[in-house]
Design a protein around this motif. Structure first.
Motif, PDB file in Angstrom:
ATOM      1  N   LEU A   1       0.835  -1.200   0.000  1.00 33.10           N
ATOM      2  CA  LEU A   1       0.000   0.000   0.000  1.00 33.10           C
ATOM      3  C   LEU A   1       0.868   1.248   0.000  1.00 33.10           C
ATOM      4  O   LEU A   1       0.620   2.197  -0.754  1.00 33.10           O
ATOM      5  CB  LEU A   1      -0.930  -0.017   1.217  1.00 33.10           C
ATOM      6  CG  LEU A   1      -1.853   1.197   1.400  1.00 33.10           C
ATOM      7  CD1 LEU A   1      -2.712   1.434   0.164  1.00 33.10           C
ATOM      8  CD2 LEU A   1      -2.741   1.004   2.640  1.00 33.10           C
ATOM      9  N   LEU A   2       1.920   1.251   0.817  1.00 35.43           N
ATOM     10  CA  LEU A   2       2.801   2.416   0.877  1.00 35.43           C
ATOM     11  C   LEU A   2       3.591   2.573  -0.419  1.00 35.43           C
ATOM     12  O   LEU A   2       3.750   3.690  -0.929  1.00 35.43           O
ATOM     13  CB  LEU A   2       3.753   2.293   2.071  1.00 35.43           C
ATOM     14  CG  LEU A   2       4.703   3.482   2.288  1.00 35.43           C
ATOM     15  CD1 LEU A   2       3.903   4.763   2.532  1.00 35.43           C
ATOM     16  CD2 LEU A   2       5.635   3.212   3.465  1.00 35.43           C
ATOM     17  N   ARG A   3       4.074   1.473  -0.969  1.00 34.94           N
ATOM     18  CA  ARG A   3       4.850   1.555  -2.215  1.00 34.94           C
ATOM     19  C   ARG A   3       4.002   2.082  -3.363  1.00 34.94           C
ATOM     20  O   ARG A   3       4.456   2.902  -4.166  1.00 34.94           O
ATOM     21  CB  ARG A   3       5.420   0.180  -2.570  1.00 34.94           C
ATOM     22  CG  ARG A   3       6.615  -0.228  -1.717  1.00 34.94           C
ATOM     23  CD  ARG A   3       7.173  -1.565  -2.157  1.00 34.94           C
ATOM     24  NE  ARG A   3       8.325  -1.946  -1.339  1.00 34.94           N
ATOM     25  CZ  ARG A   3       8.948  -3.108  -1.421  1.00 34.94           C
ATOM     26  NH1 ARG A   3       8.521  -4.025  -2.296  1.00 34.94           N
ATOM     27  NH2 ARG A   3       9.988  -3.371  -0.647  1.00 34.94           N
ATOM     28  N   CYS A   4       2.781   1.609  -3.455  1.00 32.47           N
ATOM     29  CA  CYS A   4       1.905   2.075  -4.525  1.00 32.47           C
ATOM     30  C   CYS A   4       1.541   3.544  -4.330  1.00 32.47           C
ATOM     31  O   CYS A   4       1.441   4.305  -5.291  1.00 32.47           O
ATOM     32  CB  CYS A   4       0.653   1.211  -4.578  1.00 32.47           C
ATOM     33  SG  CYS A   4      -0.271   1.350  -6.130  1.00 32.47           S
ATOM     34  N   ALA A   5       1.364   3.952  -3.079  1.00 29.00           N
ATOM     35  CA  ALA A   5       1.066   5.358  -2.784  1.00 29.00           C
ATOM     36  C   ALA A   5       2.220   6.252  -3.210  1.00 29.00           C
ATOM     37  O   ALA A   5       2.015   7.371  -3.698  1.00 29.00           O
ATOM     38  CB  ALA A   5       0.767   5.526  -1.297  1.00 29.00           C
ATOM     39  N   LYS A   6       3.447   5.771  -3.027  1.00 25.05           N
ATOM     40  CA  LYS A   6       4.619   6.549  -3.464  1.00 25.05           C
ATOM     41  C   LYS A   6       4.609   6.732  -4.979  1.00 25.05           C
ATOM     42  O   LYS A   6       4.894   7.822  -5.492  1.00 25.05           O
ATOM     43  CB  LYS A   6       5.908   5.865  -3.010  1.00 25.05           C
ATOM     44  CG  LYS A   6       6.203   6.004  -1.526  1.00 25.05           C
ATOM     45  CD  LYS A   6       7.577   5.435  -1.185  1.00 25.05           C
ATOM     46  CE  LYS A   6       7.942   5.683   0.268  1.00 25.05           C
ATOM     47  NZ  LYS A   6       9.329   5.252   0.579  1.00 25.05           N
ATOM     48  N   ALA A   7       4.314   5.661  -5.714  1.00 26.82           N
ATOM     49  CA  ALA A   7       4.265   5.763  -7.167  1.00 26.82           C
ATOM     50  C   ALA A   7       3.169   6.726  -7.608  1.00 26.82           C
ATOM     51  O   ALA A   7       3.361   7.531  -8.532  1.00 26.82           O
ATOM     52  CB  ALA A   7       4.050   4.381  -7.783  1.00 26.82           C
ATOM     53  N   LEU A   8       2.020   6.672  -6.937  1.00 24.97           N
ATOM     54  CA  LEU A   8       0.913   7.561  -7.268  1.00 24.97           C
ATOM     55  C   LEU A   8       1.285   9.013  -6.999  1.00 24.97           C
ATOM     56  O   LEU A   8       0.959   9.909  -7.794  1.00 24.97           O
ATOM     57  CB  LEU A   8      -0.321   7.162  -6.453  1.00 24.97           C
ATOM     58  CG  LEU A   8      -1.692   7.587  -6.983  1.00 24.97           C
ATOM     59  CD1 LEU A   8      -1.955   6.975  -8.358  1.00 24.97           C
ATOM     60  CD2 LEU A   8      -2.782   7.172  -6.009  1.00 24.97           C
ATOM     61  N   ALA A   9       1.984   9.246  -5.884  1.00 32.97           N
ATOM     62  CA  ALA A   9       2.421  10.605  -5.562  1.00 32.97           C
ATOM     63  C   ALA A   9       3.428  11.109  -6.591  1.00 32.97           C
ATOM     64  O   ALA A   9       3.366  12.268  -7.025  1.00 32.97           O
ATOM     65  CB  ALA A   9       3.038  10.632  -4.158  1.00 32.97           C
ATOM     66  N   ALA A  10       4.356  10.257  -7.003  1.00 32.75           N
ATOM     67  CA  ALA A  10       5.362  10.662  -7.991  1.00 32.75           C
ATOM     68  C   ALA A  10       4.711  10.984  -9.336  1.00 32.75           C
ATOM     69  O   ALA A  10       5.163  11.887 -10.049  1.00 32.75           O
ATOM     70  CB  ALA A  10       6.405   9.559  -8.155  1.00 32.75           C
ATOM     71  N   MET A  11       3.659  10.268  -9.679  1.00 29.13           N
ATOM     72  CA  MET A  11       2.948  10.567 -10.927  1.00 29.13           C
ATOM     73  C   MET A  11       2.312  11.947 -10.891  1.00 29.13           C
ATOM     74  O   MET A  11       2.062  12.548 -11.943  1.00 29.13           O
ATOM     75  CB  MET A  11       1.885   9.499 -11.176  1.00 29.13           C
ATOM     76  CG  MET A  11       2.460   8.144 -11.575  1.00 29.13           C
ATOM     77  SD  MET A  11       1.210   6.823 -11.641  1.00 29.13           S
ATOM     78  CE  MET A  11       0.165   7.404 -12.985  1.00 29.13           C
ATOM     79  N   SER A  12       2.051  12.452  -9.683  1.00 32.33           N
ATOM     80  CA  SER A  12       1.501  13.801  -9.516  1.00 32.33           C
ATOM     81  C   SER A  12       2.594  14.846  -9.379  1.00 32.33           C
ATOM     82  O   SER A  12       2.296  16.025  -9.154  1.00 32.33           O
ATOM     83  CB  SER A  12       0.582  13.845  -8.289  1.00 32.33           C
ATOM     84  OG  SER A  12      -0.501  12.942  -8.430  1.00 32.33           O
ATOM     85  N   GLY A  13       3.867  14.422  -9.462  1.00 34.06           N
ATOM     86  CA  GLY A  13       4.984  15.356  -9.372  1.00 34.06           C
ATOM     87  C   GLY A  13       5.382  15.708  -7.960  1.00 34.06           C
ATOM     88  O   GLY A  13       6.157  16.647  -7.756  1.00 34.06           O
TER      89      GLY A  13
END
Length: 335
Positions: free
Chosen positions: A260-272
């Motif tokens: 869950l945390l790893r996917c949240a990091k990827a999602l945040a990075a996609m938002s810059g």
């Protein structure tokens, strides 16, 4: 563990490349930007994705559009009841002339493995993916072979009520980072889909917009995003709440919290962004957790779904006071 946060240039490159991948996929998948966005997030978090829905809604097309948008190796497996584990992982063949065995790798030796209708194979065959999905390796005849990285399994499955399906074992469901439902498209999107596919297959026009080296760098960038202590505690609070909820008889595993945390990091990075917000966790709670949980007997009798339980848990779990520390603090404590 102390590490450097991604630079603004790295985050810009990450977001731009992710947008190109999404654009390539959306040229095929009409009217479902959120589905494409989460699919790309799971890929960039180096997780595995389970697509579940009725036949004909585009599960395999979604998986193939991701594979075609990346210049990488792709393996395709059509799961059937007579499929054997060696059909997935490979087999050793004895060469009489050389008096030695030669290993012929199976379709799992690819960056993206499309497992079509995974729940039509027997549990014995499904279990052949357990080591592959957890450790990116497979052991055959006592020899361990490393799989290429990044390694992603995109599996499609029909609802368990469909004829000729087997339920995925809990251990295998837990190895999928997220489960997404494709669903039927909106009316306008379906009309657009008919127009796109009236004379040609839009998949044939998709060209790679990223390669393995770029994706590997992006996976590393996402891992280095900052998650405040409060965010980590929030993830654990959600996981613990599923383990004590009376409507659930099987809660989230520690692996679920990590993913869950790893996917949240990827999602945040996609938002810059270089940090995770509570919103990222909430957006992913159902996709990442729902397929891992089992309802209690009382929940089933009451018609209470796992998704409803997660939604209730998210609503009553206290948010962290702050999802982001000051920049100096973050750089000193990132880990």
């Amino acid at each position: 563990m102390v590490h450097a946060l991604p630079s603004p240039a790295e985050l810009d490159t990450f977001a731009e490349t992710a947008d190109r991948v999404r654009g390539a996929m959306e040229s095929v998948i009409s009217g479902r930007p959120d589905l494409v966005r989460l699919t790309v997030a799971v890929f960039l978090a180096e997780g595995h994705l389970l697509l579940e829905d009725v036949p004909g809604v585009g599960k395999t097309t979604l998986a193939k559009s991701l594979a075609k948008a990346i210049d990488c190796s792709v393996g395709r497996i059509q799961f059937t009841p007579d499929l054997l584990p060696s059909d997935l992982t490979g087999v050793s063949i004895y060469r009489q002339a050389q008096h030695e065995f030669e290993f012929r790798p199976g379709p799992v030796f690819a960056n993206i493995v499309i497992a079509d209708e995974i729940n039509r194979a027997s549990p014995k065959t499904q279990s052949a993916l357990l080591e592959c999905m957890q450790e990116a390796q497979t052991t055959i005849d006592g020899t361990t072979y490393q799989l290429p990285r990044p390694f992603l399994v995109v599996a499609t499955q029909n609802p368990i009520e469909m004829e000729g399906t087997y339920a995925l074992p809990e251990a295998q469901r837990d190895r999928f980072m997220a489960r997404l439902s494709v669903g039927y498209p909106a009316r306008n999107a379906e009309v657009e889909m008919l127009e796109r596919q009236e004379t040609a297959d839009p998949l044939a026009a998709v060209r790679p917009v990223a390669d393995v080296e770029m994706i590997t760098a992006m996976v590393g960038t996402a891992r280095r995003l900052y998650a405040a202590q409060g965010i980590k505690q929030y993830v654990v609070d959600l996981a613990e709440a599923t383990r004590t909820d009376p409507m659930l008889r099987l809660g989230a595993s520690p692996r679920a919290a990590i993913q869950l945390l790893r996917c949240a990091k990827a999602l945040a990075a996609m938002s810059g962004r270089d940090h995770v917000l509570p919103d990222d966790i909430q957006d992913l709670a159902v996709p990442v957790l729902a397929h891992r949980l089992l309802p209690s007997t009382d929940a089933r009798l009451a018609g209470h779904t796992v998704t409803e339980s997660i939604t209730a848990i998210v609503a009553r779990t206290r948010l962290p006071i702050s999802g982001r520390a000051s920049a100096p603090d973050r750089r000193a404590t990132a880990g």
